[in-house]
Write a protein that holds these residues in place. Structure first.
Motif, mmCIF file in Angstrom:
data_model
loop_
_atom_site.group_PDB
_atom_site.id
_atom_site.type_symbol
_atom_site.label_atom_id
_atom_site.label_comp_id
_atom_site.label_asym_id
_atom_site.label_seq_id
_atom_site.Cartn_x
_atom_site.Cartn_y
_atom_site.Cartn_z
ATOM 1 N N LYS B 8 0.850 -1.191 0.000
ATOM 2 C CA LYS B 8 0.000 0.000 0.000
ATOM 3 C C LYS B 8 0.887 1.243 0.000
ATOM 4 C CE LYS B 8 -4.232 -1.506 2.169
ATOM 5 N NZ LYS B 8 -5.153 -1.250 3.264
ATOM 6 N N PHE B 9 0.857 1.949 -1.128
ATOM 7 C CA PHE B 9 1.629 3.179 -1.276
ATOM 8 C C PHE B 9 0.720 4.382 -1.110
ATOM 9 C CE2 PHE B 9 5.926 2.493 -3.040
ATOM 10 C CZ PHE B 9 5.909 1.122 -3.182
ATOM 11 N N MET B 10 1.206 5.378 -0.416
ATOM 12 C CA MET B 10 0.452 6.633 -0.336
ATOM 13 C C MET B 10 1.365 7.814 -0.671
ATOM 14 S SD MET B 10 -1.483 8.399 2.923
ATOM 15 C CE MET B 10 -3.075 7.617 2.761
ATOM 16 N N PHE B 11 0.884 8.664 -1.557
ATOM 17 C CA PHE B 11 1.595 9.903 -1.872
ATOM 18 C C PHE B 11 0.833 11.062 -1.243
ATOM 19 C CE2 PHE B 11 2.832 6.933 -5.112
ATOM 20 C CZ PHE B 11 4.183 7.203 -5.321
ATOM 21 N N VAL B 12 1.504 11.799 -0.399
ATOM 22 C CA VAL B 12 0.866 12.917 0.295
ATOM 23 C C VAL B 12 1.309 14.226 -0.363
ATOM 24 C CG1 VAL B 12 0.498 14.056 2.506
ATOM 25 C CG2 VAL B 12 0.833 11.579 2.430
ATOM 26 N N ASN B 13 0.397 14.846 -1.087
ATOM 27 C CA ASN B 13 0.708 16.087 -1.803
ATOM 28 C C ASN B 13 0.353 17.300 -0.958
ATOM 29 O OD1 ASN B 13 1.351 15.174 -4.729
ATOM 30 N ND2 ASN B 13 -0.438 13.986 -4.107
ATOM 31 N N ARG B 14 1.362 18.107 -0.637
ATOM 32 C CA ARG B 14 1.128 19.232 0.266
ATOM 33 C C ARG B 14 1.540 20.580 -0.321
ATOM 34 N NH1 ARG B 14 4.292 19.181 4.377
ATOM 35 N NH2 ARG B 14 2.972 20.670 5.433
ATOM 36 N N LYS B 15 1.932 20.599 -1.604
ATOM 37 C CA LYS B 15 2.431 21.842 -2.191
ATOM 38 C C LYS B 15 1.522 22.326 -3.319
ATOM 39 C CE LYS B 15 6.838 22.130 -0.460
ATOM 40 N NZ LYS B 15 6.768 21.093 0.601
ATOM 41 N N ALA B 16 1.423 23.644 -3.445
ATOM 42 C CA ALA B 16 0.671 24.224 -4.553
ATOM 43 C C ALA B 16 1.404 23.943 -5.869
ATOM 44 C CB ALA B 16 0.528 25.731 -4.345
ATOM 45 N N PRO B 17 0.669 23.909 -6.985
ATOM 46 C CA PRO B 17 1.344 23.689 -8.264
ATOM 47 C C PRO B 17 2.097 24.946 -8.709
ATOM 48 C CG PRO B 17 -0.978 24.147 -8.636
ATOM 49 C CD PRO B 17 -0.780 24.104 -7.147
ATOM 50 N N TYR B 18 3.058 24.804 -9.596
ATOM 51 C CA TYR B 18 3.759 25.918 -10.286
ATOM 52 C C TYR B 18 4.764 26.695 -9.444
ATOM 53 C CZ TYR B 18 -0.162 24.681 -13.197
ATOM 54 O OH TYR B 18 -1.092 23.968 -13.879
ATOM 55 N N GLY B 19 4.429 27.040 -8.187
ATOM 56 C CA GLY B 19 5.371 27.806 -7.364
ATOM 57 C C GLY B 19 6.647 27.023 -7.115
ATOM 58 N N THR B 33 4.903 4.706 -10.767
ATOM 59 C CA THR B 33 4.548 3.684 -9.773
ATOM 60 C C THR B 33 3.397 2.817 -10.279
ATOM 61 O OG1 THR B 33 5.165 5.253 -8.063
ATOM 62 C CG2 THR B 33 3.969 3.307 -7.347
ATOM 63 N N ALA B 34 2.488 3.410 -11.030
ATOM 64 C CA ALA B 34 1.312 2.689 -11.524
ATOM 65 C C ALA B 34 1.719 1.499 -12.372
ATOM 66 C CB ALA B 34 0.413 3.636 -12.319
ATOM 67 N N ALA B 35 2.884 1.590 -13.007
ATOM 68 C CA ALA B 35 3.357 0.493 -13.860
ATOM 69 C C ALA B 35 3.689 -0.753 -13.046
ATOM 70 C CB ALA B 35 4.584 0.949 -14.654
ATOM 71 N N PHE B 36 3.894 -0.600 -11.739
ATOM 72 C CA PHE B 36 4.292 -1.733 -10.904
ATOM 73 C C PHE B 36 3.116 -2.424 -10.204
ATOM 74 C CE2 PHE B 36 8.096 0.917 -11.185
ATOM 75 C CZ PHE B 36 9.001 -0.029 -11.646
ATOM 76 N N ASP B 37 1.892 -2.042 -10.588
ATOM 77 C CA ASP B 37 0.704 -2.695 -10.037
ATOM 78 C C ASP B 37 0.666 -2.714 -8.514
ATOM 79 O OD1 ASP B 37 -0.816 -3.256 -12.261
ATOM 80 O OD2 ASP B 37 0.388 -5.009 -12.764
ATOM 81 N N GLN B 38 0.902 -1.588 -7.922
ATOM 82 C CA GLN B 38 0.810 -1.487 -6.469
ATOM 83 C C GLN B 38 -0.535 -0.849 -6.093
ATOM 84 O OE1 GLN B 38 3.530 -2.645 -4.346
ATOM 85 N NE2 GLN B 38 3.840 -3.579 -6.349
ATOM 86 N N ASP B 39 -0.848 -0.908 -4.816
ATOM 87 C CA ASP B 39 -2.077 -0.282 -4.327
ATOM 88 C C ASP B 39 -1.743 1.172 -3.964
ATOM 89 O OD1 ASP B 39 -4.234 0.627 -2.908
ATOM 90 O OD2 ASP B 39 -4.407 -1.123 -1.611
ATOM 91 N N VAL B 40 -2.156 2.099 -4.835
ATOM 92 C CA VAL B 40 -1.724 3.487 -4.679
ATOM 93 C C VAL B 40 -2.864 4.392 -4.221
ATOM 94 C CG1 VAL B 40 -0.790 5.510 -5.891
ATOM 95 C CG2 VAL B 40 0.069 3.224 -6.442
ATOM 96 N N SER B 41 -2.612 5.166 -3.186
ATOM 97 C CA SER B 41 -3.544 6.210 -2.754
ATOM 98 C C SER B 41 -2.869 7.563 -2.873
ATOM 99 C CB SER B 41 -3.927 6.025 -1.274
ATOM 100 O OG SER B 41 -4.502 4.766 -1.062
ATOM 101 N N LEU B 42 -3.649 8.572 -3.237
ATOM 102 C CA LEU B 42 -3.125 9.938 -3.273
ATOM 103 C C LEU B 42 -3.892 10.781 -2.264
ATOM 104 C CD1 LEU B 42 -2.748 10.858 -7.042
ATOM 105 C CD2 LEU B 42 -1.224 9.586 -5.573
ATOM 106 N N VAL B 43 -3.138 11.553 -1.507
ATOM 107 C CA VAL B 43 -3.754 12.474 -0.561
ATOM 108 C C VAL B 43 -3.401 13.898 -0.972
ATOM 109 C CG1 VAL B 43 -3.583 13.346 1.804
ATOM 110 C CG2 VAL B 43 -3.816 10.893 1.390
ATOM 111 N N PHE B 44 -4.385 14.776 -0.888
ATOM 112 C CA PHE B 44 -4.150 16.194 -1.134
ATOM 113 C C PHE B 44 -4.529 16.950 0.124
ATOM 114 C CE2 PHE B 44 -4.836 14.076 -5.097
ATOM 115 C CZ PHE B 44 -3.860 14.615 -5.926
#
Lengths: 111, 123, 98
Positions: B8-19, B33-44
Motif C-alpha cells: 500500500k503506497f500513499m503519496f501525500v501532496n502538500r504543495k501548490a502547483p507551479y510555485g 509507480t502505476a506500472a508496478f501494479d501497487q495499491d496506490v492512494s493519493l492524498v491532497f
C-alpha cells in the motif's frame, strides 16, 4: 538537438528523434517520422496515431502502453485493444514508435 | 519488487502547483509507480489541494498546465484520491471546485488511513 | 516601498512578516502568494485589514495559472507583467520577501 527536413521546412527533434514542439506536428511530419522508424503507415496506424494525439490533448501526457492498450480497446473496439495488435503495427513498441510518429514526448513511466 | 507482493503506497501532496516543482514531480512519480501494479492512494492536503483546482490556465506564465493529467489517473487504475476537508475549507474551496472525483475526509480519518499504509511518500 | 511576496500564506510566513512591519506603500502578490488574495482563504481577514493602509496588487497570469482569477478579493487589483514593471518603477524602492 537535431533537426529534420520535411517539405523544405525544418523541425527540431531531441537526440532520440522525438519532436521538440508538438504543436509543429502535421501529417507530413508524422509520415516522415514513420519512415525513420521503418513503419509503413496504413489506416490502422493513423487510427492509433490520432488516438494518441487526442489522448495527449486531453490529458497532457503520453499514456503508458498498458493504459494505451486498454483505452484503445474501449474506443476502437476490443479486437484492437490488445498489445499484440499494437505491436503488430509498431514492432519496436507502440510507446516508443507511435508516440514518436505522433509527435509526442516519450511516455512517462516508459520502463 | 518481488512478484505478488502488493504494497500500500500513499503519496501525500502538500504543495501548490507551479510555485515549486514538487507537485509535478510527485505526479510523474505516481504515473511511474502505476506500472508496478501497487495499491496506490493519493492524498491532497494543505496547499496540495490547489493542485486539483479547476480552470487552471498557464499560458501567461509560460509553464505547462499539468492539471489535466490528474484526470488520466483513472485510466492508470489510480482511483483512491483523498482530500483533507479542513485544508480544502481553509482555502475557500469546495468539492465542486475540484477537477476530479475525490473522497473528502476529516483530518482524524486521514490520520487513521495513513496508519494503514506500508509506504508513505510526502511531497 | 513596494513589497513583493511570492510564497503561499499557508506555507510560509513571509506575508505575515511583511504585514507585521509595514504601515504604508503597496504589496504585490506573485506566484504562490496570489492565493492570499482569493476569497475564503485563511489569510483573507488579515489581508483585508492591511488593505486599510496598504494598496494590494496580485499578478494576473499567476492567478490564471492557478485557476483563481474569478475569486479575487474586492479591492485587490490584478496587474499583468507590464503593470508589475510599472509598480516597480513608481515606487522609490522595493523589497522581495523571500
Amino acid at each position: 538537438m537535431a533537426t529534420i527536413e520535411v517539405n523544405g521546412k525544418s523541425y527540431e527533434t531531441d537526440e532520440e528523434g522525438y519532436l521538440v514542439d508538438l504543436s509543429t506536428w502535421n501529417e507530413e511530419v508524422g509520415a516522415y517520422l514513420a519512415t525513420t522508424e521503418q513503419v509503413n503507415m496504413t489506416e490502422q496506424h493513423w487510427e492509433v496515431i490520432n488516438f494518441l494525439r487526442d489522448y495527449y490533448n486531453e490529458f497532457q501526457i503520453a499514456p503508458a502502453v498498458r493504459v494505451l492498450t486498454k483505452a484503445i480497446g474501449k474506443k476502437l473496439g476490443a479486437d484492437k485493444g490488445t498489445s499484440q495488435y499494437l505491436y503488430d503495427l509498431f514492432p519496436y513498441g507502440p510507446a516508443k514508435q507511435a508516440c514518436k510518429i505522433a509527435g509526442l514526448p516519450k511516455p512517462t513511466g516508459c520502463v | 519488487m518481488s512478484e505478488g507482493a502488493i504494497k500500500k503506497f500513499m503519496f501525500v501532496n502538500r504543495k501548490a502547483p507551479y510555485g515549486t516543482v514538487y507537485a509535478l514531480e510527485a505526479l510523474e512519480t505516481v504515473l511511474i509507480t502505476a506500472a508496478f501494479d501497487q495499491d496506490v492512494s493519493l492524498v491532497f492536503m494543505d496547499d496540495g489541494v490547489f493542485q486539483l483546482k479547476k480552470g487552471q490556465q498557464t499560458k501567461g506564465i509560460e509553464t505547462k498546465n499539468f492539471s489535466p493529467t490528474y484526470r488520466a489517473l483513472d485510466g492508470y487504475d489510480i482511483e483512491k484520491l483523498y482530500v483533507e476537508q479542513e485544508s480544502m475549507e481553509a482555502r475557500g474551496l469546495t468539492e465542486d471546485d475540484l477537477l476530479v472525483d475525490v473522497t473528502v475526509m476529516s483530518r482524524a480519518d486521514m490520520g487513521k488511513l495513513m496508519e494503514e499504509m506500508d509506504v508513505v511518500l510526502s511531497c | 516601498m513596494l513589497h513583493i511576496i511570492n510564497k503561499s500564506p499557508q506555507e510560509r510566513n513571509s506575508l505575515d512578516s511583511c504585514l507585521r512591519v509595514t504601515q504604508s506603500g503597496a504589496v504585490l502578490l506573485i506566484e504562490d502568494a496570489v492565493y492570499a488574495a482569493t476569497r475564503g482563504n485563511a489569510a483573507e481577514a488579515k489581508l483585508r485589514e492591511a488593505m486599510g493602509s496598504l494598496k494590494v496588487y496580485a499578478l494576473g497570469p499567476d492567478l490564471d495559472a492557478r485557476g483563481m482569477s474569478d475569486r479575487l478579493i474586492d479591492g485587490v487589483t490584478a496587474v499583468d507583467y507590464a503593470g508589475f514593471v510599472d509598480l516597480v518603477a513608481e515606487h522609490p524602492n522595493c523589497q522581495s520577501w523571500l
